[in-house]
Write a protein that holds these residues in place. Structure first.
Motif, short mmCIF file in Angstrom:
data_model
loop_
_atom_site.label_atom_id
_atom_site.label_comp_id
_atom_site.label_asym_id
_atom_site.label_seq_id
_atom_site.Cartn_x
_atom_site.Cartn_y
_atom_site.Cartn_z
N PHE A 74 0.79 -1.10 -0.08
CA PHE A 74 -0.07 0.12 -0.06
C PHE A 74 0.72 1.31 -0.08
O PHE A 74 0.57 2.37 -0.64
CB PHE A 74 -1.06 0.19 1.21
N VAL A 75 1.78 1.13 0.65
CA VAL A 75 2.71 2.30 0.84
C VAL A 75 3.43 2.48 -0.68
O VAL A 75 3.49 3.77 -1.27
CB VAL A 75 3.83 2.17 1.94
N ILE A 76 3.80 1.48 -1.18
CA ILE A 76 4.57 1.69 -2.53
C ILE A 76 3.57 2.28 -3.47
O ILE A 76 3.69 3.20 -4.41
CB ILE A 76 5.12 0.32 -2.88
N VAL A 77 2.40 1.70 -3.35
CA VAL A 77 1.22 2.40 -4.33
C VAL A 77 1.22 3.95 -4.14
O VAL A 77 0.90 4.55 -4.88
CB VAL A 77 -0.26 1.59 -3.91
N GLY A 78 0.93 4.19 -2.66
CA GLY A 78 0.81 5.62 -2.49
C GLY A 78 1.94 6.47 -3.27
O GLY A 78 1.57 7.58 -3.97
N PHE A 79 3.32 5.87 -3.20
CA PHE A 79 4.18 6.66 -4.00
C PHE A 79 4.10 6.43 -5.42
O PHE A 79 4.46 7.35 -6.15
CB PHE A 79 5.77 6.33 -3.04
N GLY A 80 3.68 5.37 -5.77
CA GLY A 80 3.67 5.14 -7.19
C GLY A 80 2.64 5.90 -8.04
O GLY A 80 2.92 6.40 -8.83
N PHE A 81 1.63 6.62 -7.06
CA PHE A 81 0.94 7.70 -7.73
C PHE A 81 1.77 9.08 -7.93
O PHE A 81 1.68 9.41 -9.01
CB PHE A 81 -0.16 8.13 -6.86
N LYS A 82 2.57 9.25 -7.05
CA LYS A 82 3.12 10.40 -6.99
C LYS A 82 4.15 10.41 -8.13
O LYS A 82 4.51 11.35 -8.89
CB LYS A 82 4.17 10.66 -5.75
N ILE A 83 4.94 9.34 -8.30
CA ILE A 83 5.91 9.28 -9.40
C ILE A 83 5.40 8.74 -10.82
O ILE A 83 5.79 8.47 -11.93
CB ILE A 83 7.06 8.18 -9.04
N SER A 84 3.96 8.54 -10.79
CA SER A 84 3.08 8.12 -11.95
C SER A 84 3.76 6.85 -12.39
O SER A 84 3.96 6.88 -13.80
CB SER A 84 2.86 9.19 -13.02
N ALA A 85 3.71 5.93 -11.71
CA ALA A 85 4.10 4.59 -12.35
C ALA A 85 2.72 3.94 -12.69
O ALA A 85 1.66 4.16 -12.17
CB ALA A 85 4.66 3.68 -11.06
#
Lengths: 672, 498, 101, 205
Positions: free
Chosen positions: B219-230
């Motif tokens: 979940f944490v990875i997903v949260g940052f994944g949004f920010k870096i638009s992965a």
């Protein structure tokens, strides 16, 4: 002298800048700056050659010492992991040989372009890019480390892009430039992979250091050498070579790149850019000799290329495309040669650079006169363009490997080395190389015949080109004829010969003497003669039936009756060179009606093969695959983009679905 | 976290000086703008510039001060070390650049100049706090401080429905990802009993691997994944980039993304380091998906801003590659991976900022932003076209431009890992590099080879011209000067080692 | 008290929020769904604080911060929705699809 | 089953049901009111767990402020107060599937990880919270203050009605790449339609 060798690439680079800045105000539009800088560079190269070659000859004659090597470098920046980025030069026999070739051909092209591009609106721009290109190529050959070499390599690519697309108003030209750039770029990926892999294995970009480590059988950290990893890197380099040196199956850009101005083709498609790949292999030759798998790859790719491109050259109607495919074929020889012998590969590079540049410039002169690239629109030009004809003939004979012209010695050397190497690859290259020689003669006979024999079929009244164009032709004809003699395969001459000048180590030179096999030479010449006879028979007795494979050459038949020049050519060629030297009795007998027909049949079959290869394999197959690759990439993108529906809830759904799917991936990863 | 309460009465103001100077500048703008009228409102930009330059000066001073050590304030919640300062320097440079980019754009725009600058600077404060945060709470608050002004700035073209929609999409996806991120953080806190990053690592090292914890990491990875638009959390990016004012797009695609990567670096390489064998493959798969999808979609675009949007998604994919090869045990490899990301971010910031600056310049005369508008730019404005060509070729990874180093370090760390997955990642990078060349070159070709549709040259103005020229020079110079950062990045790996 | 009760309650709120976010057209309802998800997070945080019982009351403090930030987000979100409403007289979230592909 | 557990279960059931009604109710105002119930249930959970201050903050911030704000939002957008169309382009199956997958996954993970965990309830007075909040958590707290200021400014900037603002003519949907609207300069403002024509409003609603 070698300490100021960096001036040689620096001068054209400076000239490019100066031309951009001041060119328009100069009386000749900046061309004089380019010519002056290249002339200086050439003179410097000559002086350098005396020093370097002299040092090497001193070593070979005395049998002690080492091959000449001068390196100097400036640290630019550390890049971590204990390595730094250097700007360094490496002066040795190979570098100086390339300097000589590049500066001389470039100088000739600079001079020649004065006439060829006279009055072009982008004349100044052209000279700037031409100088820039020369600088990039010289940087490539002088670099002492792989990163700088990569920089030169890419700059060569960028400037060739600008030159090929010089007349970008025609869509075909800019498309060709894009195609050339992208195809070579695909190969560059291999080069980058190779550079990174070598860096990973040896922890440095320095070519000398890597070579030394391979020689000692170690890699970074003193661990024993991993040959598998080394082979991987070297085969990745081969991909770069395949792209840049137009080897099968990435050769398709080169014929298209003929859209550029003809002097450009002479420079970058004969002597410089396309030889970059060959140069790279030669530069890393000690590495390749430690990786048999990579060498076998080179041999096979080279053999396929030389045969295939030779066939393709047979059926081209554009004179430049014939020469382009011929270049591809000759590059195949060089790549194949480097699988067995350092000297054979670079010697052919050296001689080929001169005579192919001559042929391209000659073709430019012809095109200039006939106002067409098409062989159908030519004919009978020998009368009106005597200088062009004579020089073109010299180039052709050199390309045909007619002794004692340049091409004979270098090509013979390749075949001898291949025979000496033996094994599957050696035999393959020997057989294919000998056949390729026959093909070369066949297609060049055709070009000669269609261009110079008979009467003019095009529009207007062709005339000889101006001095600025014929001058370089003459200047190039001299080395094209004679340069092969610098490596005469005579034992006593060896310590003073080309092989000694350009050796990378004394040990290699001592263990790899230049050999001459009369049998191989005889077979090669015999095959070449057969090729010539087939060509002659084919184009003399060409029937006009529907089943004729060369029927697209229809207008040819109308001039076949006037075989004046062909006869003269025949007489000249056979009596003065081939017949007198080797095969006089055979030639007379072969002129018999029966054999004549049989040979004509063989010739026709060869042409048909070439046509089929061109239509089915090259245009539909390889080009189709490359094109299809691009299309499918685009198509999958086109499908994918539908996912971007514009609806934010779909986006959120995709995000959450992604979470769920990732969770499953996570779980599976955790369980396993 | 125990020393957090140790000495609350003294605050190390010097350590906070860069942030404080930007905050002060933002508040000053808010006040001063009220006093200015009409045309003169544009001068608030200068206040921002002064604040950012002051912050840069403080960053350099701190750099000299800390040497190889670090300063901490508020216990462990705020740490100033080489890593943090490197990022602060990067963010402040980008801030400087965005301010230059905004000067004319927003003075012609007239409305809400002051507010725009306040929001922009506030967002940068959030980034600077984030890279110093060594605590999940602080990290989250800082992340929101980056995001929330971003939602507003994306919607500043209030009269334009595209901008409205871009803001809405950005907002919905941003808030959703924040909720997911928070859910993950809450579980991480629950399992480890702390929000301190180093403390989490210690707890994870010794504690058992609860299945819920692994989901929380995801979940944490997903949260940052949004920010870096992965991919597949990228969908907002092209729409938002297209709709936003161009300076804001540059801000989002460079600074905001770099902040996301900084956060991801901190949580993965510091807090979750013991679980690297779990998250590394996931991020590796995301890397492949992201770069491939980004490039394939970029091929389709006819709008330059959208093209750059997808290209920036693809670059996020390259930057994720080093995460994919990280391991729980090999500190040297992790350190190299960490460095590869940092160098990529720096190179990317330079070349992508440059590309956006050039696009902003062209947008001034041709607002439609189509690739076709760039036809013949080489003849109309050769300098601008040359600069944009440099940026695009650098993005494509052509030497001698800085972009090659970005690819080089990413690629070499993938090879260095020596695993099958590492080689797959390396191959993916190579293949994507080739695909990417197609669309970068398509724009370059259009600029130099097509007939211009309009004749008049593009006049970027002084501030913008300075930004474009400076970045073009930097793109070339950094090819030689990358060593400055490789060493710094090497020092900064002290974060990676805990 | 068994820890699973509040945790499952939080999971329920979170999933319901997910459902609402994905299925409702009305933009304000989408905001409400997000509120539910954030509420789930606060429940989680407070529960974990109760389990861990750390001296710094991290869970409680974090929950307070989440509330405050949630309120800020709602404010900005409502402002964006009203802006869109003024420009196109619709609060349907799936009408916002001018930009795609 | 202890008293706190019973209270917890009861608030949980009420809150969960209310939450479900929030997302399924056809009337948006009803949704907002159910949201009040759900958030109050959350506050109840906090109380049971002993986080007194957080519970009251929940009541004040959410029930007292946020829901009112949402209701204002509903009024100001003049949405039809009453039943609204439920479905969007996703239909119901996909959201339901995703939500169920998330729920099932989370519950399974929670039960496996925390199945046997028992909470020892303790009451924390607001004063204790205050002591750490302004000491240990001072920096995030101050940052939060700055963040709220920015959010306020941002919300005002976005929400304020401009002179001359109103629905633009719908761009041609077939031309997604059409020129973006240029920034308004003062000269063009008076020419904009200040109010949408009734027709347009009906069409888009």
């Amino acid at each position: 002298m070698s300490s100021v060798a960096w001036l040689i690439p620096a001068l054209p680079a400076a000239s490019a800048v100066v031309i951009v800045a001041l060119g328009r105000k100069m009386p000749v539009g900046g061309a004089e700056i380019g010519i002056l800088s290249l002339a200086t560079a050439f003179v410097l190269s000559l002086v350098l050659a005396v020093e370097v070659f002299g040092a090497n000859v001193a070593a070979t004659t005395s049998g002690v010492g080492e091959a000449f090597l001068h390196t100097a470098r400036v640290e630019l920046a550390p890049i971590g992991a204990g390595d730094s980025l250097f700007a360094g030069i490496r002066i040795d026999g190979l570098t100086v040989m390339m300097f000589l070739l590049v500066t001389f051909v470039s100088l000739m092209v600079h001079v020649y372009s004065l006439g060829y591009l006279h009055g072009d609106e982008r004349f100044t721009w052209y000279y700037a890019v031409l100088s820039f290109f020369s600088a990039a190529m010289l940087l490539l050959v002088v670099s002492d480390n792989l990163m700088l070499l990569l920089v030169g390599w890419e700059l060569v690519g960028v400037s060739s892009f600008l030159l090929i697309g010089f007349w970008w108003e025609l869509k075909a030209n800019s498309d060709a430039a894009i195609k050339a750039f992208l195809t070579t770029k695909l190969g560059d990926v291999g080069l980058v992979v190779g550079v990174v892999a070598l860096w990973g294995q040896f922890g440095t970009f320095d070519i000398a250091a890597i070579t030394a480590m391979v020689g000692d059988g170690v890699q970074a950290g003193g661990a024993p050498l991993d040959t598998g990893l080394l082979s991987f890197a070297l085969i990745a380099f081969v991909l770069g070579v395949v792209g840049k040196s137009a080897q099968f199956p990435l050769h398709t850009w080169l014929p298209d790149a003929m859209a550029g101005p003809t002097p450009v083709s002479a420079l970058i498609h004969a002597a410089t850019m396309v030889t970059a790949g060959v140069f790279l292999v030669a530069r890393l030759y000690p590495l390749y000799s430690a990786a048999p798998a990579a060498q076998a790859t080179l041999a096979v790719i080279g053999a396929i290329t030389l045969l295939m491109a030779g066939l393709l050259a047979l059926v081209q109607e554009d004179i430049k495309k014939v020469l382009a495919y011929s270049t591809v074929s000759q590059l195949g020889y060089m790549v194949a040669a480097l699988a067995f012998s350092y000297t054979a590969g670079i010697f052919h590079l050296f001689t080929h650079g001169f005579f192919k540049a001559l042929l391209f410039l000659g073709a430019g002169s012809i095109i200039h006169a006939a106002h067409s690239n098409n062989l159908r629109d030519m004919g009978g030009l020998a009368k009106v363009m005597p200088t062009t004809f004579a020089t073109f003939l010299v180039g052709t004979l050199a390309l045909m490997a007619v002794p004692p012209l340049a091409g004979f010695w270098s090509k013979d050397e390749i075949l001898v080395e291949a025979a000496a190497a033996g094994g599957y690859t050696g035999s393959l290259v020997l057989v294919v190389g000998a056949l390729g020689g026959a093909l070369t003669v066949l297609y060049m006979t055709r070009v000669l015949y269609l261009t110079f024999a008979g009467s003019f079929r095009g529009e207007g009244h062709p005339h000889e080109s101006p001095r600025s164009m014929t001058g370089p032709l003459v200047a190039l004809a001299v080395p094209a004829a004679l340069i092969g003699l610098v490596n005469l395969p005579v034992e006593a001459f060896q310590p003073y010969a080309f092989s000694a000048w350009t050796m990378f180590s004394l040990e290699y030179w001592q263990t790899h003497p230049i050999a001459f096999e009369p049998a191989i030479a005889a077979v090669a010449v015999g095959l070449a003669l057969a090729g010539f006879l087939a060509g002659w028979a084919l184009y003399r007795a060409l029937p006009l039936g529907d089943d004729d494979p060369a029927r697209r050459l229809g207008p040819v038949s109308t001039v076949l009756a006037e075989k004046y020049y062909l006869d003269r050519l025949w007489t000249d060629l056979v009596t003065r060179t081939i017949v007198r030297d080797t095969a006089a009795p055979a030639a007379v007998t072969l002129n018999d009606e029966v054999i004549d027909r049989a040979v004509a049949g063989a010739g026709r079959a060869t042409v048909a093969t070439g046509r089929r290869v061109y239509d089915d394999v090259d245009q539909r197959g390889i080009d189709g695959v490359l094109h299809g690759l691009a299309t499918s990439t685009w198509w999958s993108g086109a499908r994918l983009r539908l996912s971007q529906s514009g609806n934010v809830q779909l986006y959120a759904g995709a995000m959450l679905t992604g979470v769920v799917v990732l969770a499953i991936v996570f779980a599976v990863g955790e369980v396993s | 976290m125990t020393d957090l309460a140790s000495d609350p009465t003294t605050v190390d103001l010097f350590a906070l000086a860069p942030e404080l100077s930007v905050v002060v500048a933002a508040l000053l703008i808010l006040l001063v703008e009220l006093a200015l009228t009409g045309e003169r409102k544009r001068y608030v930009n200068l206040i921002g510039l002064v604040g950012v330059v002051a912050a840069l000066a403080f960053t350099v001073a701190l750099w000299a001060d800390i040497g190889d050590g670090a300063r901490a304030a508020f216990g462990n919640a705020f740490v100033v070390d080489a890593y943090a300062l490197l990022f602060k320097g990067l963010f402040l440079s980008v801030a400087l650049f965005v301010l230059l980019l905004s000067y004319r754009y927003f003075s012609e725009f007239r409305t809400y100049q002051g507010e725009y600058y306040v929001l922009l600077l506030g967002s940068f404060v959030g980034m600077m706090l984030m890279v110093s945060a060594r605590d999940l709470v602080m990290l989250f608050v800082a992340l929101e401080l980056v995001s929330i002004p971003g939602f507003v700035m994306a919607g500043l073209r209030k009269f334009d429905l595209r901008s409205n929609e871009g803001a809405l999409k950005f907002f919905v996806m941003g808030v959703l990802s924040a909720a997911i991120l928070l859910f993950g953080m809450s579980v991480v806190y629950g399992v480890t009993g702390t929000t301190d990053l180093a403390g989490i690592a210690v707890a994870l090292e010794t504690g058992e691997r609860l299945p819920l914890l692994l989901a929380a990491v995801l979940f944490v990875i997903v949260g940052f994944g949004f920010k870096i638009s992965a991919v597949p959390f990228h969908f907002w990016a092209p729409d938002t980039y297209q709709g936003s004012p161009v300076p804001v797009t540059a801000f989002l695609s460079v600074a905001s993304k770099a902040a996301g990567f900084a956060g991801l670096l901190q949580v993965t390489f510091v807090a979750f380091a013991p679980l690297a064998d779990v998250w590394a493959p996931v991020l590796g798969v995301l890397a492949i998906l992201t770069m491939s999808l980004g490039n394939l979609l970029a091929l389709q675009q006819t709008n330059v801003v959208r093209l750059l949007a997808y290209s920036s998604i693809a670059h996020a994919g390259y930057m994720l590659v080093p995460f994919g090869v990280a391991t729980a045990t090999d500190a040297a490899l992790n350190s190299d991976a960490f460095r590869a990301v940092l160098i990529y971010l720096i190179a990317y910031a330079v070349m992508n900022s440059g590309a956006f600056a050039a696009v902003t310049a062209v947008t001034r005369s041709q607002p439609s932003r189509l690739v076709a508008d760039y036809a013949g730019l080489g003849r109309r404005s050769p300098g601008l076209a040359a600069a944009l060509s440099i940026f695009l070729l650098s993005l494509g990874g052509v030497p001698p431009l800085v972009g090659i180093w970005a690819k080089f370090f990413v690629f070499s760390v993938a090879v260095e890992a020596g695993t099958a997955f590492g080689l797959v990642l390396a191959a993916a990078v190579v293949l994507n590099t080739v695909v990417a060349m197609f669309y970068y070159l398509a724009v370059v070709r259009t600029m130099w080879m097509d007939e211009p549709t309009v004749e008049e040259p593009v006049a970027p103005g002084k501030a913008l011209g300075f930004a474009v020229g400076g970045l073009a020079v930097l793109t070339v110079v950094l090819f030689l000067g990358i060593g400055v950062f490789t060493d710094v990045a090497g020092v900064s790996t002290l974060v990676a080692s805990g | 008290m068994a820890a699973v009760y509040p945790l499952i309650f939080a999971a329920l709120l979170f999933s319901v929020g997910v459902y609402g976010l994905l299925s409702r057209r009305h933009a304000v309802l989408v905001l409400m769904s997000i509120e539910l998800m954030l509420a789930a997070v606060t429940v989680n945080l407070v529960t974990f604080w109760a389990i861990a019982g750390d001296a710094l009351l991290t869970g409680q403090v974090f929950a307070l911060f989440v509330m405050a930030i949630g309120a800020a987000e709602i404010g900005v979100g409502l402002a964006i929705i009203m802006l869109i409403y003024r420009n196109r007289a619709s609060v349907n979230i799936d009408d916002a699809d001018l930009m795609k592909y | 089953m202890s008293v706190p557990e019973v209270v917890m279960l009861a608030t949980g059931v009420v809150g969960g049901a209310a939450a479900l009604l929030v997302v399924t109710s056809r009337n948006v105002v009803h949704s907002a009111l159910y949201l009040v119930v759900a958030l109050l249930a959350v506050a109840g959970v906090f109380l049971v767990l002993g986080a007194e201050f957080v519970a009251w903050a929940q009541v004040l911030v959410y029930v007292g402020a946020v829901v009112v704000l949402l209701l204002f939002g509903l009024m100001l957008t003049r949405a039809p107060i009453g039943p609204t169309g439920q479905g969007n382009e996703l239909g119901k199956a996909m959201p339901l599937a995703v939500a169920l997958a998330v729920f099932a996954g989370l519950v399974a993970l929670i039960v496996t990880s925390y199945g046997g965990e028992v909470i020892a309830l303790e009451h924390v007075p607001p004063a204790a919270l205050g002591e750490v909040l302004y000491v240990a958590w001072a920096l995030p707290f101050m940052t939060l203050g700055f963040l709220l200021t920015l959010a306020l400014i941002g919300a005002v900037v976005i929400a304020r009605r401009e002179e001359g603002e109103g629905p633009l003519p719908e761009p041609d949907p077939d031309e997604p790449e059409a020129a973006e609207a240029s920034p308004p300069d003062s000269s063009s403002w008076p020419q904009r339609q200040p109010e949408p024509t009734p027709d347009e409003r009906e069409v888009s609603a």
